[in-house]
Design a protein around this motif. Structure first.
Motif, PDB file in Angstrom:
ATOM      1  N   ARG A 101       8.477  -3.681  -2.568  1.00 33.36           N
ATOM      2  CA  ARG A 101       7.303  -4.506  -2.815  1.00 33.36           C
ATOM      3  C   ARG A 101       6.218  -4.360  -1.757  1.00 33.36           C
ATOM      4  O   ARG A 101       5.191  -5.028  -1.824  1.00 33.36           O
ATOM      5  N   ALA A 102       6.429  -3.495  -0.760  1.00 33.77           N
ATOM      6  CA  ALA A 102       5.453  -3.355   0.316  1.00 33.77           C
ATOM      7  C   ALA A 102       5.413  -1.902   0.792  1.00 33.77           C
ATOM      8  O   ALA A 102       6.379  -1.154   0.636  1.00 33.77           O
ATOM      9  N   ALA A 112      -4.041   8.649  -0.255  1.00 33.96           N
ATOM     10  CA  ALA A 112      -2.848   7.810  -0.331  1.00 33.96           C
ATOM     11  C   ALA A 112      -3.226   6.351  -0.578  1.00 33.96           C
ATOM     12  O   ALA A 112      -2.593   5.671  -1.394  1.00 33.96           O
ATOM     13  N   VAL A 113      -4.260   5.879   0.092  1.00 38.29           N
ATOM     14  CA  VAL A 113      -4.712   4.502  -0.127  1.00 38.29           C
ATOM     15  C   VAL A 113      -5.067   4.310  -1.593  1.00 38.29           C
ATOM     16  O   VAL A 113      -4.622   3.360  -2.244  1.00 38.29           O
ATOM     17  N   GLY A 114      -5.854   5.222  -2.150  1.00 35.76           N
ATOM     18  CA  GLY A 114      -6.247   5.129  -3.558  1.00 35.76           C
ATOM     19  C   GLY A 114      -5.052   5.185  -4.490  1.00 35.76           C
ATOM     20  O   GLY A 114      -4.996   4.457  -5.489  1.00 35.76           O
ATOM     21  N   PHE A 115      -4.084   6.030  -4.175  1.00 36.27           N
ATOM     22  CA  PHE A 115      -2.865   6.133  -4.984  1.00 36.27           C
ATOM     23  C   PHE A 115      -2.144   4.786  -5.052  1.00 36.27           C
ATOM     24  O   PHE A 115      -1.816   4.299  -6.131  1.00 36.27           O
ATOM     25  N   TYR A 116      -1.906   4.173  -3.907  1.00 37.08           N
ATOM     26  CA  TYR A 116      -1.173   2.893  -3.898  1.00 37.08           C
ATOM     27  C   TYR A 116      -1.965   1.792  -4.597  1.00 37.08           C
ATOM     28  O   TYR A 116      -1.380   0.970  -5.305  1.00 37.08           O
ATOM     29  N   GLY A 120      -0.961  -0.492  -8.266  1.00 39.08           N
ATOM     30  CA  GLY A 120      -0.813  -1.938  -8.322  1.00 39.08           C
ATOM     31  C   GLY A 120      -0.557  -2.629  -6.999  1.00 39.08           C
ATOM     32  O   GLY A 120      -0.214  -3.809  -6.971  1.00 39.08           O
ATOM     33  N   PHE A 121      -0.745  -1.922  -5.899  1.00 35.28           N
ATOM     34  CA  PHE A 121      -0.604  -2.547  -4.587  1.00 35.28           C
ATOM     35  C   PHE A 121      -1.963  -3.082  -4.153  1.00 35.28           C
ATOM     36  O   PHE A 121      -3.002  -2.550  -4.558  1.00 35.28           O
ATOM     37  N   VAL A 122      -1.963  -4.134  -3.352  1.00 42.65           N
ATOM     38  CA  VAL A 122      -3.187  -4.702  -2.807  1.00 42.65           C
ATOM     39  C   VAL A 122      -3.034  -4.858  -1.300  1.00 42.65           C
ATOM     40  O   VAL A 122      -1.928  -5.051  -0.790  1.00 42.65           O
ATOM     41  N   GLN A 123      -4.164  -4.793  -0.606  1.00 45.83           N
ATOM     42  CA  GLN A 123      -4.128  -4.914   0.850  1.00 45.83           C
ATOM     43  C   GLN A 123      -3.851  -6.353   1.247  1.00 45.83           C
ATOM     44  O   GLN A 123      -4.498  -7.277   0.775  1.00 45.83           O
ATOM     45  N   LYS A 134      -0.050   4.530  18.326  1.00 45.10           N
ATOM     46  CA  LYS A 134      -1.140   5.511  18.314  1.00 45.10           C
ATOM     47  C   LYS A 134      -2.337   4.918  17.557  1.00 45.10           C
ATOM     48  O   LYS A 134      -2.167   4.093  16.664  1.00 45.10           O
ATOM     49  N   PRO A 135      -3.554   5.339  17.896  1.00 42.01           N
ATOM     50  CA  PRO A 135      -4.769   4.731  17.325  1.00 42.01           C
ATOM     51  C   PRO A 135      -5.082   5.206  15.905  1.00 42.01           C
ATOM     52  O   PRO A 135      -6.172   5.696  15.619  1.00 42.01           O
ATOM     53  N   PHE A 136      -4.110   5.041  15.009  1.00 41.22           N
ATOM     54  CA  PHE A 136      -4.287   5.381  13.602  1.00 41.22           C
ATOM     55  C   PHE A 136      -4.119   4.098  12.796  1.00 41.22           C
ATOM     56  O   PHE A 136      -2.991   3.634  12.594  1.00 41.22           O
ATOM     57  N   PRO A 137      -5.227   3.477  12.361  1.00 38.20           N
ATOM     58  CA  PRO A 137      -5.147   2.193  11.654  1.00 38.20           C
ATOM     59  C   PRO A 137      -4.242   2.257  10.423  1.00 38.20           C
ATOM     60  O   PRO A 137      -4.253   3.239   9.676  1.00 38.20           O
ATOM     61  N   ILE A 138      -3.502   1.189  10.241  1.00 39.40           N
ATOM     62  CA  ILE A 138      -2.550   1.073   9.146  1.00 39.40           C
ATOM     63  C   ILE A 138      -2.962  -0.082   8.238  1.00 39.40           C
ATOM     64  O   ILE A 138      -3.261  -1.178   8.712  1.00 39.40           O
ATOM     65  N   LEU A 139      -2.963   0.176   6.934  1.00 40.24           N
ATOM     66  CA  LEU A 139      -3.181  -0.883   5.948  1.00 40.24           C
ATOM     67  C   LEU A 139      -1.819  -1.333   5.444  1.00 40.24           C
ATOM     68  O   LEU A 139      -0.961  -0.512   5.108  1.00 40.24           O
ATOM     69  N   HIS A 140      -1.624  -2.655   5.410  1.00 39.28           N
ATOM     70  CA  HIS A 140      -0.378  -3.236   4.911  1.00 39.28           C
ATOM     71  C   HIS A 140      -0.623  -3.672   3.461  1.00 39.28           C
ATOM     72  O   HIS A 140      -1.460  -4.542   3.208  1.00 39.28           O
ATOM     73  N   LEU A 141       0.087  -3.040   2.541  1.00 35.88           N
ATOM     74  CA  LEU A 141      -0.106  -3.294   1.123  1.00 35.88           C
ATOM     75  C   LEU A 141       1.134  -3.941   0.523  1.00 35.88           C
ATOM     76  O   LEU A 141       2.256  -3.682   0.958  1.00 35.88           O
ATOM     77  N   VAL A 142       0.912  -4.773  -0.506  1.00 38.08           N
ATOM     78  CA  VAL A 142       2.014  -5.387  -1.238  1.00 38.08           C
ATOM     79  C   VAL A 142       1.787  -5.193  -2.734  1.00 38.08           C
ATOM     80  O   VAL A 142       0.653  -5.087  -3.189  1.00 38.08           O
ATOM     81  N   LYS A 143       2.879  -5.159  -3.450  1.00 30.36           N
ATOM     82  CA  LYS A 143       2.840  -4.977  -4.902  1.00 30.36           C
ATOM     83  C   LYS A 143       2.479  -6.293  -5.561  1.00 30.36           C
ATOM     84  O   LYS A 143       3.032  -7.329  -5.257  1.00 30.36           O
ATOM     85  N   GLN A 144       1.498  -6.241  -6.470  1.00 31.86           N
ATOM     86  CA  GLN A 144       1.103  -7.437  -7.219  1.00 31.86           C
ATOM     87  C   GLN A 144       1.981  -7.589  -8.440  1.00 31.86           C
ATOM     88  O   GLN A 144       2.435  -6.659  -9.019  1.00 31.86           O
TER      89      GLN A 144
END
Length: 144
Positions: A101-102, A112-116, A120-123, A134-144
């Motif tokens: 679910r995440a 990859a962001v667009g794929f998720y 049906g995942f949302v930020q 490391k300075p690579f921003p991460i988006l935390h997504l969950v399944k709606q």
């Protein structure tokens, strides 16, 4: 015809090859030094920390794989020669059916962001650094 299977120790080198090929094709923000930093971690640590499932082609060769821990997708990589053929979708649908679910995704990997998001995942959140600090921003997504 492709089919889902589990991974054996004999598959480890192929998993690393798929990982590296996919990273080089999609993670343009990583330097060669970054890839070499992560490669042994993937091979020696990360693959052992998840439940792995792969998709194999008709010859039995791994086309892509997904790793799940608890209810979270920890890794999803597809051989770049086979991007856009539904392999990632099939693997992610399998993971969701198993309770995933995440997922965390690199913000700097727009495909990859667009794929998720299409799947049906949302930020739900964002971190400035990855799990290694490391300075690579991460988006935390969950399944709606």
């Amino acid at each position: 015809m492709e089919h889902l299977t589990h991974i054996s120790n004999a598959d480890r080198q192929r998993l690393v090859e798929v990982w590296e090929g996919a990273v080089r094709a999609t993670h343009h923000f990583l330097s060669e030094e970054d890839i070499q930093f992560f490669k042994p971690l993937v091979r020696d640590t990360y693959l052992d920390s998840v439940q792995l499932t792969c998709l194999r082609d008709s010859e039995g060769r791994i086309s892509g794989f997904i790793g799940i821990a608890d209810d979270k997708v920890e890794m999803l990589f597809v051989d770049p020669a086979q991007h856009g053929q539904g392999i990632g979708r099939a693997l992610l649908e399998h993971a969701v059916a198993q309770g995933a679910r995440a997922v965390d995704v690199n913000e700097q990997n727009p495909r990859a962001v667009g794929f998720y998001l299409r799947m049906g995942f949302v930020q739900q959140g964002r971190s400035e650094v990855d799990g290694s600090g490391k300075p690579f921003p991460i988006l935390h997504l969950v399944k709606q």
